[in-house]
Design a protein around this motif. Sequence first.
Motif, short mmCIF file in Angstrom:
data_model
loop_
_atom_site.label_atom_id
_atom_site.label_comp_id
_atom_site.label_asym_id
_atom_site.label_seq_id
_atom_site.Cartn_x
_atom_site.Cartn_y
_atom_site.Cartn_z
N PHE A 11 37.67 38.25 40.10
CA PHE A 11 37.20 38.28 38.68
C PHE A 11 36.41 37.32 38.33
O PHE A 11 35.24 37.51 38.05
CB PHE A 11 38.26 38.44 37.56
CG PHE A 11 37.87 38.50 36.40
CD1 PHE A 11 37.30 39.64 35.83
CD2 PHE A 11 37.99 37.41 35.48
CE1 PHE A 11 36.73 39.89 34.45
CE2 PHE A 11 37.46 37.54 34.19
CZ PHE A 11 36.69 38.58 33.57
N TYR A 12 36.82 35.83 38.60
CA TYR A 12 35.83 34.74 38.30
C TYR A 12 34.60 34.86 39.20
O TYR A 12 33.47 34.58 38.38
CB TYR A 12 36.75 33.45 38.52
CG TYR A 12 35.93 32.29 38.23
CD1 TYR A 12 35.59 31.79 36.96
CD2 TYR A 12 35.43 31.48 39.34
CE1 TYR A 12 34.79 30.69 36.79
CE2 TYR A 12 34.89 30.24 39.21
CZ TYR A 12 34.34 29.90 37.70
OH TYR A 12 33.65 28.70 37.76
N LEU A 13 34.60 34.92 40.17
CA LEU A 13 33.52 34.95 41.05
C LEU A 13 32.49 35.93 41.07
O LEU A 13 31.13 35.82 40.83
CB LEU A 13 33.92 35.00 42.55
CG LEU A 13 34.67 33.82 43.24
CD1 LEU A 13 35.06 34.22 44.75
CD2 LEU A 13 33.85 32.54 42.89
N SER A 14 32.99 37.27 40.47
CA SER A 14 31.96 38.50 40.31
C SER A 14 31.78 38.17 38.76
O SER A 14 30.35 38.46 38.75
CB SER A 14 32.86 39.57 40.19
OG SER A 14 33.77 39.75 39.29
N THR A 15 32.20 37.50 37.89
CA THR A 15 31.51 37.23 36.58
C THR A 15 30.35 36.12 36.73
O THR A 15 29.32 36.42 36.07
CB THR A 15 32.68 36.51 35.83
OG1 THR A 15 33.78 37.48 35.40
CG2 THR A 15 32.12 36.24 34.43
N VAL A 16 30.63 35.26 37.63
CA VAL A 16 29.55 34.29 37.70
C VAL A 16 28.39 34.72 38.43
O VAL A 16 27.41 34.50 37.90
CB VAL A 16 30.24 32.92 38.54
CG1 VAL A 16 28.71 32.14 38.76
CG2 VAL A 16 31.10 32.29 37.66
N GLU A 17 28.62 35.56 39.21
CA GLU A 17 27.43 36.14 40.27
C GLU A 17 26.70 37.26 39.67
O GLU A 17 25.42 37.33 39.41
CB GLU A 17 28.23 36.57 41.63
CG GLU A 17 27.10 37.47 42.51
CD GLU A 17 27.57 37.88 43.49
OE1 GLU A 17 26.63 37.90 44.69
OE2 GLU A 17 28.76 37.90 43.81
N ARG A 18 27.69 38.07 38.81
CA ARG A 18 26.86 39.28 38.19
C ARG A 18 26.45 39.07 36.89
O ARG A 18 25.32 39.75 36.41
CB ARG A 18 27.85 40.48 38.49
CG ARG A 18 28.12 40.78 39.83
CD ARG A 18 29.05 42.15 40.04
NE ARG A 18 28.67 43.36 39.45
CZ ARG A 18 29.60 44.34 39.24
NH1 ARG A 18 30.64 44.37 39.44
NH2 ARG A 18 28.63 45.40 38.87
N ILE A 19 27.15 38.28 36.07
CA ILE A 19 26.73 38.21 34.76
C ILE A 19 25.75 36.93 34.47
O ILE A 19 24.85 37.12 33.68
CB ILE A 19 28.16 38.08 33.61
CG1 ILE A 19 29.11 39.25 34.05
CG2 ILE A 19 27.54 38.06 32.31
CD1 ILE A 19 28.46 40.69 33.39
#
Length: 440
Positions: free
Chosen positions: A307-315
């Motif tokens: 969740f943390y990594l996908s938030t940083v990458e995608r948002i």
Amino acid sequence: MGPMLTYDLMETARVTNQWLGATAQAIGAYPATGLMANPALQWIAAWGEVTERSFGRMIMKPDWGIPSIVGDDGRDHVVSIERVVTRPFGDLIRFRVLGRPEKPRRVLAVAPMSGHYATLLRSTIVSLLPDCEVWVTDWHNARDIPVSAGKFDVDDYTLYLADFIEELGPDINVVAVCQPVPLALAATAYLAEKEPSAQPATLTLIGGPVDPDAKATDVTDFGRRVTMGQLEHMVIQRVGFKSAGAGRMVYPGLLQLASFISMNLEMHTDAFTQQIFRVAKGEAGDHDRHNKFYDEYLAVMDMTGEFYLSTVERIFKRRDIARNAFSVNGTPVDISKITDVAVHVVEGEEDDISAPGQCLAALDLLTGLPDEKKAAHLEPGAGHYGIFAGRSWRENIRPLVLDFIDEQAGRSGSRKPANDEKAPQRRRPKPVVEKGATPV
């Protein structure tokens, strides 16, 4: 094995400090120490009390602590907490005010999943309960969720929100605060295409990073400087042997807390030093201002690593929401499909987490939504916390949010600030989308 040992090493350090604090407090509690006139003993005991409490709170989920609400009849009405939907990574809970007729305003508060529990919105919930029926997303601590429960990333978060909104029906008013703002927008767009009748009545977006590039902050600068590989290496660990989620990849709450404190180290150091002296002098209370704040601030939860990594990458890095290029499990989500949901954007002029303009970018994406269903408000002098839980929320923003809900439902607004002439005015979409625009 390495990330798991690192996680357990941090927990060992926390427990050690908690034990040292309890030991120092116990030493000061011996009757024999009263025979010694050296004030250092009182100071050591005070240090121990503050230290033990601080490190102990880091693994405790705070209570909601909402015993009752005063109703229109002048009586105290008990508040019960009910779980409406139970899921592995988060529940939908309701605050039911017993013994009063149901209020027409129905509000779903979407709490951030950014290191703290949903109880961070306690004061927001308390302020809404007298006038609304209130639900909230209650996210779970990742260290307590077995690996067998699977993954949880931004796609899953978005689907959780869509399911919660659908469960509550089309007359629900969604109020998203900070981190979930772009995903609440995506969940609404997802419903607009998949299940149009399940869309919420209104969507209030408070201080969230719809377009992180609209105005730089320390948060966005960090996201730009660090590569995804570096980020994963620096912050992602495996839950240790002590917890039910042993082996799960997480961004540990203790590591997040260290980051929070380092941003304002001098302020926190001074706050704890002053509290130690207050305890030594007998001037501190169990629920004084310091303890009330830090009991919540220090209570941190692990986020799933994905969740943390996908938030940083995608948002933040790819800006999928800002570019209207977001997808849920490979299915494109088009924000322009939102055509019926009234959207209200709220920002703080001094917000250093999600700066003005980042949340306002949502209105540019809503090309299918009529202007009369868009509104925005910039709160003068307000910081990040103030726009959803501080004085600015209580005196100005909360009345505007309730009036916006009423207007869209065809009810006349009745919650204007007491001094309407001095109250910040709501900005309509055309002027505010343009750079340099001022409230009208």
